[in-house]
Design an enzyme around this catalytic site. Structure first.
Site, PDB file in Angstrom:
ATOM      1  N   HIS A   1     -10.960   6.987   1.490  1.00  0.00           N
ATOM      2  CA  HIS A   1      -9.573   6.936   1.023  1.00  0.00           C
ATOM      3  C   HIS A   1      -9.439   5.873  -0.060  1.00  0.00           C
ATOM      4  CE1 HIS A   1      -9.815   3.757   4.069  1.00  0.00           C
ATOM      5  NE2 HIS A   1      -8.858   3.147   3.399  1.00  0.00           N
TER       6      HIS A   1
ATOM      7  N   LYS B   1      -7.168  -4.578  -3.218  1.00  0.00           N
ATOM      8  CA  LYS B   1      -7.912  -5.139  -2.082  1.00  0.00           C
ATOM      9  C   LYS B   1      -8.917  -4.125  -1.545  1.00  0.00           C
ATOM     10  CE  LYS B   1      -4.251  -3.925   1.230  1.00  0.00           C
ATOM     11  NZ  LYS B   1      -4.949  -2.971   2.076  1.00  0.00           N
TER      12      LYS B   1
ATOM     13  N   ASP C   1       0.780  -1.251   0.000  1.00  0.00           N
ATOM     14  CA  ASP C   1       0.000   0.000   0.000  1.00  0.00           C
ATOM     15  C   ASP C   1       0.812   1.302   0.000  1.00  0.00           C
ATOM     16  OD1 ASP C   1      -1.950  -1.913   0.209  1.00  0.00           O
ATOM     17  OD2 ASP C   1      -2.785  -1.198   2.093  1.00  0.00           O
TER      18      ASP C   1
ATOM     19  N   CYS D   1      -1.794  -2.345   7.681  1.00  0.00           N
ATOM     20  CA  CYS D   1      -1.751  -3.263   6.537  1.00  0.00           C
ATOM     21  C   CYS D   1      -0.443  -4.042   6.421  1.00  0.00           C
ATOM     22  CB  CYS D   1      -2.072  -2.502   5.258  1.00  0.00           C
ATOM     23  SG  CYS D   1      -3.768  -1.842   5.291  1.00  0.00           S
TER      24      CYS D   1
ATOM     25  N   ASP E   1      -4.922  -0.504  -1.702  1.00  0.00           N
ATOM     26  CA  ASP E   1      -6.322  -0.372  -1.326  1.00  0.00           C
ATOM     27  C   ASP E   1      -7.040   0.104  -2.585  1.00  0.00           C
ATOM     28  OD1 ASP E   1      -6.504  -1.116   1.324  1.00  0.00           O
ATOM     29  OD2 ASP E   1      -7.000   0.880   2.057  1.00  0.00           O
TER      30      ASP E   1
ATOM     31  N   HIS F   1     -10.898   0.824  -3.006  1.00  0.00           N
ATOM     32  CA  HIS F   1     -12.262   0.796  -2.489  1.00  0.00           C
ATOM     33  C   HIS F   1     -13.272   1.308  -3.505  1.00  0.00           C
ATOM     34  CE1 HIS F   1     -10.782  -0.372   1.387  1.00  0.00           C
ATOM     35  NE2 HIS F   1     -10.034   0.714   1.504  1.00  0.00           N
TER      36      HIS F   1
ATOM     37  N   HIS G   1     -16.338   0.215   6.202  1.00  0.00           N
ATOM     38  CA  HIS G   1     -14.955   0.690   6.260  1.00  0.00           C
ATOM     39  C   HIS G   1     -14.883   2.219   6.232  1.00  0.00           C
ATOM     40  CE1 HIS G   1     -10.686  -0.119   6.061  1.00  0.00           C
ATOM     41  NE2 HIS G   1     -10.552   0.606   4.969  1.00  0.00           N
TER      42      HIS G   1
END
Length: 193
Positions: free
Chosen positions: A76, A101, A9, A143, A51, A53, A62
């Site tokens: 984010h 992810k 990340d 993470c 990440d 999303h 989340h």
């Protein structure tokens, strides 16, 4: 014995100026790039996670307007936005697999994501016969911790390159590193890797 490098990340929203900036994030991005320039050929597999999303919804709880910064967070790393991009100081030319992810759900470990070919990190490591992995990235206390613990659970010997990680909070990061050592990880400097 195959080796992997797991880059966790290193994204704009987790480096300076991002939605969830981590102090030292840009320095990690730059240092990982320098490390790759000298050591990419030491690894059979180099996996970088992001990440990623969903733009709509709360991603399984989340995202929250009043986050607790434990289970819920401000918006984010929304898919397709600059915040979800790799930090520009991270050169990813030698990365063999890119993992996304957290699509529609919370996800801390890169093992919860998939490559564009829909392979999990566990599948990639098993296919390459990886027995050891070095872990770098952001954030040590979230993470990086989760990804390293999952690598250990996958049967991989893990080393955390301590000068190539950055955490949200010093105390939480120290606790995470202690937990990882207790789980079987080694803490090393990149110069000694």
């Amino acid at each position: 014995m195959s080796r992997a490098l797991l880059i966790v990340d290193v994204q704009n929203d987790f480096t300076e100026g991002g939605a969830l900036e981590v102090v030292g994030g840009d320095a990690v991005a730059s240092a990982v790039t320098g490390y790759l320039a000298a050591h990419a050929t030491d690894y059979e597999v180099i996996i970088a996670s992001r990440d990623w999303h969903d733009a709509e919804g709360d991603n399984g709880g989340h995202f929250a307007e009043t986050p607790d910064f434990i289970d819920s967070w401000p918006v984010h790393c929304v898919a397709g936005t600059p915040g979800a991009d790799y930090d520009p100081l991270l050169v990813t030319d030698s990365v063999t697999h890119h993992v996304r992810k957290g699509q529609g759900k919370p996800a801390y470990s890169m093992f919860e994501g998939e490559t564009e070919a829909q392979e999990t990190v566990g599948e990639v490591l098993a296919a390459a016969g990886v027995l050891s992995a070095d872990v770098v990235g952001i954030a040590t206390d979230h993470c990086v911790r989760a990804s390293a613990l999952d690598a250990i659970a996958h049967g991989v010997h893990v080393r955390i390159l301590t000068d190539l990680v950055a955490g949200v909070a010093p105390e939480a990061s120290e606790t995470a590193l202690a937990e990882l050592v207790h789980a079987g990880a080694e803490l090393v400097q990149s110069a000694d890797a």
